[in-house]
Scaffold this motif. Structure first.
Motif, PDB file in Angstrom:
ATOM      1  N   PHE A 107      31.452  11.900  11.165  1.00  0.00           N
ATOM      2  CA  PHE A 107      31.296  10.599  10.497  1.00  0.00           C
ATOM      3  C   PHE A 107      30.116  10.493   9.535  1.00  0.00           C
ATOM      4  N   GLY A 108      29.107  11.351   9.640  1.00  0.00           N
ATOM      5  CA  GLY A 108      27.899  11.210   8.826  1.00  0.00           C
ATOM      6  C   GLY A 108      28.208  11.340   7.347  1.00  0.00           C
ATOM      7  N   GLU A 109      27.513  10.523   6.554  1.00  0.00           N
ATOM      8  CA  GLU A 109      27.722  10.536   5.099  1.00  0.00           C
ATOM      9  C   GLU A 109      26.667  11.367   4.379  1.00  0.00           C
ATOM     10  N   SER A 110      25.447  11.405   4.938  1.00  0.00           N
ATOM     11  CA  SER A 110      24.331  12.109   4.296  1.00  0.00           C
ATOM     12  C   SER A 110      23.243  12.312   5.345  1.00  0.00           C
ATOM     13  N   VAL A 111      22.184  13.039   4.972  1.00  0.00           N
ATOM     14  CA  VAL A 111      21.082  13.264   5.916  1.00  0.00           C
ATOM     15  C   VAL A 111      20.462  11.933   6.332  1.00  0.00           C
ATOM     16  N   GLU A 112      20.503  10.937   5.470  1.00  0.00           N
ATOM     17  CA  GLU A 112      19.971   9.612   5.841  1.00  0.00           C
ATOM     18  C   GLU A 112      21.028   8.783   6.580  1.00  0.00           C
ATOM     19  N   ALA A 113      22.195   8.649   5.960  1.00  0.00           N
ATOM     20  CA  ALA A 113      23.266   7.821   6.534  1.00  0.00           C
ATOM     21  C   ALA A 113      24.089   8.685   7.484  1.00  0.00           C
ATOM     22  N   ASN A 114      23.460   9.021   8.625  1.00  0.00           N
ATOM     23  CA  ASN A 114      24.068   9.987   9.547  1.00  0.00           C
ATOM     24  C   ASN A 114      24.621   9.332  10.824  1.00  0.00           C
ATOM     25  N   SER A 115      24.946   8.050  10.711  1.00  0.00           N
ATOM     26  CA  SER A 115      25.795   7.334  11.680  1.00  0.00           C
ATOM     27  C   SER A 115      25.172   6.953  13.020  1.00  0.00           C
ATOM     28  N   VAL A 116      24.283   7.797  13.545  1.00  0.00           N
ATOM     29  CA  VAL A 116      23.714   7.489  14.864  1.00  0.00           C
ATOM     30  C   VAL A 116      22.250   7.923  14.965  1.00  0.00           C
ATOM     31  N   HIS A 117      21.510   7.187  15.799  1.00  0.00           N
ATOM     32  CA  HIS A 117      20.174   7.579  16.246  1.00  0.00           C
ATOM     33  C   HIS A 117      20.249   7.885  17.731  1.00  0.00           C
ATOM     34  N   GLY A 118      19.476   8.857  18.187  1.00  0.00           N
ATOM     35  CA  GLY A 118      19.338   9.116  19.620  1.00  0.00           C
ATOM     36  C   GLY A 118      17.919   9.537  19.933  1.00  0.00           C
ATOM     37  N   SER A 119      17.350   9.037  21.016  1.00  0.00           N
ATOM     38  CA  SER A 119      15.994   9.405  21.433  1.00  0.00           C
ATOM     39  C   SER A 119      15.886  10.925  21.545  1.00  0.00           C
ATOM     40  N   ASP A 120      14.683  11.453  21.248  1.00  0.00           N
ATOM     41  CA  ASP A 120      14.516  12.911  21.254  1.00  0.00           C
ATOM     42  C   ASP A 120      13.785  13.444  22.489  1.00  0.00           C
ATOM     43  N   SER A 121      13.347  12.565  23.390  1.00  0.00           N
ATOM     44  CA  SER A 121      12.693  13.006  24.631  1.00  0.00           C
ATOM     45  C   SER A 121      12.785  11.876  25.649  1.00  0.00           C
ATOM     46  N   ALA A 122      12.579  12.206  26.902  1.00  0.00           N
ATOM     47  CA  ALA A 122      12.612  11.177  27.947  1.00  0.00           C
ATOM     48  C   ALA A 122      11.504  10.149  27.716  1.00  0.00           C
ATOM     49  N   GLU A 123      10.353  10.638  27.287  1.00  0.00           N
ATOM     50  CA  GLU A 123       9.212   9.748  27.029  1.00  0.00           C
ATOM     51  C   GLU A 123       9.537   8.766  25.901  1.00  0.00           C
ATOM     52  N   ASN A 124      10.088   9.275  24.800  1.00  0.00           N
ATOM     53  CA  ASN A 124      10.443   8.385  23.693  1.00  0.00           C
ATOM     54  C   ASN A 124      11.619   7.481  24.050  1.00  0.00           C
ATOM     55  N   ALA A 125      12.518   7.966  24.892  1.00  0.00           N
ATOM     56  CA  ALA A 125      13.642   7.128  25.319  1.00  0.00           C
ATOM     57  C   ALA A 125      13.124   5.872  26.018  1.00  0.00           C
ATOM     58  N   ALA A 126      12.144   6.029  26.880  1.00  0.00           N
ATOM     59  CA  ALA A 126      11.599   4.873  27.601  1.00  0.00           C
ATOM     60  C   ALA A 126      10.958   3.879  26.629  1.00  0.00           C
ATOM     61  N   ILE A 127      10.225   4.404  25.652  1.00  0.00           N
ATOM     62  CA  ILE A 127       9.575   3.543  24.653  1.00  0.00           C
ATOM     63  C   ILE A 127      10.628   2.833  23.802  1.00  0.00           C
ATOM     64  N   GLU A 128      11.637   3.583  23.360  1.00  0.00           N
ATOM     65  CA  GLU A 128      12.658   3.022  22.459  1.00  0.00           C
ATOM     66  C   GLU A 128      13.570   2.026  23.185  1.00  0.00           C
TER      67      GLU A 128
END
Ligand code: ADP
Ligand code: MG
Length: 140
Positions: A107-128
């Motif tokens: 589904f991604g259209e470009s490096v910017e418009a790439n359809s989804v965000h996902g946390s990159d670590s357990a620590e950042n997941a808790a913050i996000e």
């Protein structure tokens, strides 16, 4: 690894093309449960705060403009090793480099418009997750 939670965002390029359900189906088929979800229009202030880690990058202003250009769906995904599992389901940041079968490849259209965000670590997941949800909003 035990059951874990991660923060996911379905980005404006995907909501604009009515892909929320198609993307959610991929999470659920992969064994991740959507335990909280809300459709919102981010303010400029929210986008800048959420992506503050990237504030020195050349793409920061463009990224914040993109993330406020339409509705997003913020959500908490729960499952076994959810942070890493979601990064695998999402695929590489640039859809051109994303493995076949991933959300960004499909589904991604470009490096910017790439359809989804996902946390990159357990620590950042808790913050996000805390950035968007109260614990009482999350029903596992
Ligand atoms: P990821 O979302 O895969 O964790 P990053 O954290 O590096 O990737 O970047 C955050 C978001 O910034 C990306 O998902 C994408 O929307 C945007 N982005 C990253 N790199 C670029 C780039 N070179 N040009 C434009 N936008 C970018
Ligand atoms: Mg990132």
């Amino acid at each position: 690894m035990a059951t874990q939670r991660t923060l996911s965002i379905i980005k404006p390029d995907a909501t604009r093309r009515n892909l929320t359900g198609a993307i959610n189906q991929r999470f659920e088929e992969a064994g991740l449960a959507i335990v909280a979800q809300r459709r919102v229009r981010l303010t400029e202030e929210q986008a800048r705060a959420f992506y503050a880690v990237h504030r020195e990058r050349a793409f920061y202003d463009d990224l914040c403009a993109f993330m406020t250009s339409g509705p997003v769906v913020v959500q908490v995904l729960e499952g076994e090793s959810a942070v890493e599992a979601n990064r695998t389901i999402m695929g590489a940041t640039n859809p051109a480099n994303a493995d076949p079968g991933t959300i960004r490849a499909a589904f991604g259209e470009s490096v910017e418009a790439n359809s989804v965000h996902g946390s990159d670590s357990a620590e950042n997941a808790a913050i996000e997750i805390a950035f968007f949800f109260a614990e009482t909003d999350i029903v596992g």
